[in-house]
Design a protein around this motif. Sequence first.
Motif: not given
Length: 309
Positions: A2, A4, A40
């Motif tokens: 991911t 962020l 993340v």
Amino acid sequence: MTLLFVSTHEDPAAWTAELRARLTEVPLRVWPELPDPDAVEYALVWAPPPGLLATLPNLKVVFSVGAGVDALLADPDLPRVPLVRMVEPGLTEGMTDYVCQQVLAWHRRGPLFARQQREAVWRPVLHQKLARERKVGILGMGALGADAARTLAALRFDVAGWSRTPKSLPGVQSFHGPEGLAPFLARTEILVCLLPLTPETDGILDRRLFAALPRGAVVINAARGRHLVEQDLLAALDSGQLAGATLDVFREEPLPHTHPFWSHPKIVVTPHIAAITQPRTAVAQVVEGIRRHRAGQPLEHLVDRDRGY
Ligand code: NDP
């Protein structure tokens, strides 16, 4: 995996729209939405809360929204992962616009004629140097300084730059290192600061530096407020050693209402707007950085933590 996005300063809407449009292979989370910190791997940050990045155990790269990373490096809990600073055409061109605007304004006595207009005074100054006769000096010849130098040279200014290492830019004289500073200052009538804030450059715009400029020089600080020793600037303006200053950045921002800079007749104040990272062009750089990292290629614009920039 991911990305962020963390921004405590900017409205995230423009950024998230660009990120969602261009970052098709990597899911996006926008802080404070953080359901799965373990997922993340990449963070794109502008003034993140201190300590936040340390809570992401699988973080691989931090991308800074800003060109300056002094505030990020001040976080003692910043994870020891690669840190990429922002270099993108929107930011660079915006800074060059600002620098040219301010250099031209002082070169053509803009602040003087603005004051005369306020007082309804018709007092022509008929001696006017040409740009080719005006010596401009840029402290910091990185992404921003080099572009500003090239553009000022194209406007026919007599341009020099000062950096840690020598540069070779057509039409721009290069000075470097501590020993290059004095001769660089001695020839500079309009000084532009575009240095990163590091332990070496903190407070560099001080009494000694002003004294090394020709009498009547002008200083433009578009880098960081802490580069400038404020009392030394006021003293140099009062004594006439400096004729004026344009300041975009300050030790305390917003600049307090009672600060003497606001009403000083020889100071032009702008509210830290010299150059703004443009989401459209900046996101393209971040997406390219993630692509390179995932392909095992070296990252560009990595911060050297020992140098501080
Ligand atoms: P870069 O890292 O690309 O360039 C930094 C330059 O400074 C390099 O030329 C470097 O030399 C030189 N330098 C660093 N330390 C020294 C030193 N001790 N002595 C001599 N030269 C030194 O940075 P950018 O051009 O991208 O950005 C510069 C700064 O501008 C940012 O750090 C930020 O603080 C500020 N900024 C302000 C904005 C505003 O709106 N007011 C917006 C964006 C940025 P060398 O090339 O030899 O390494």
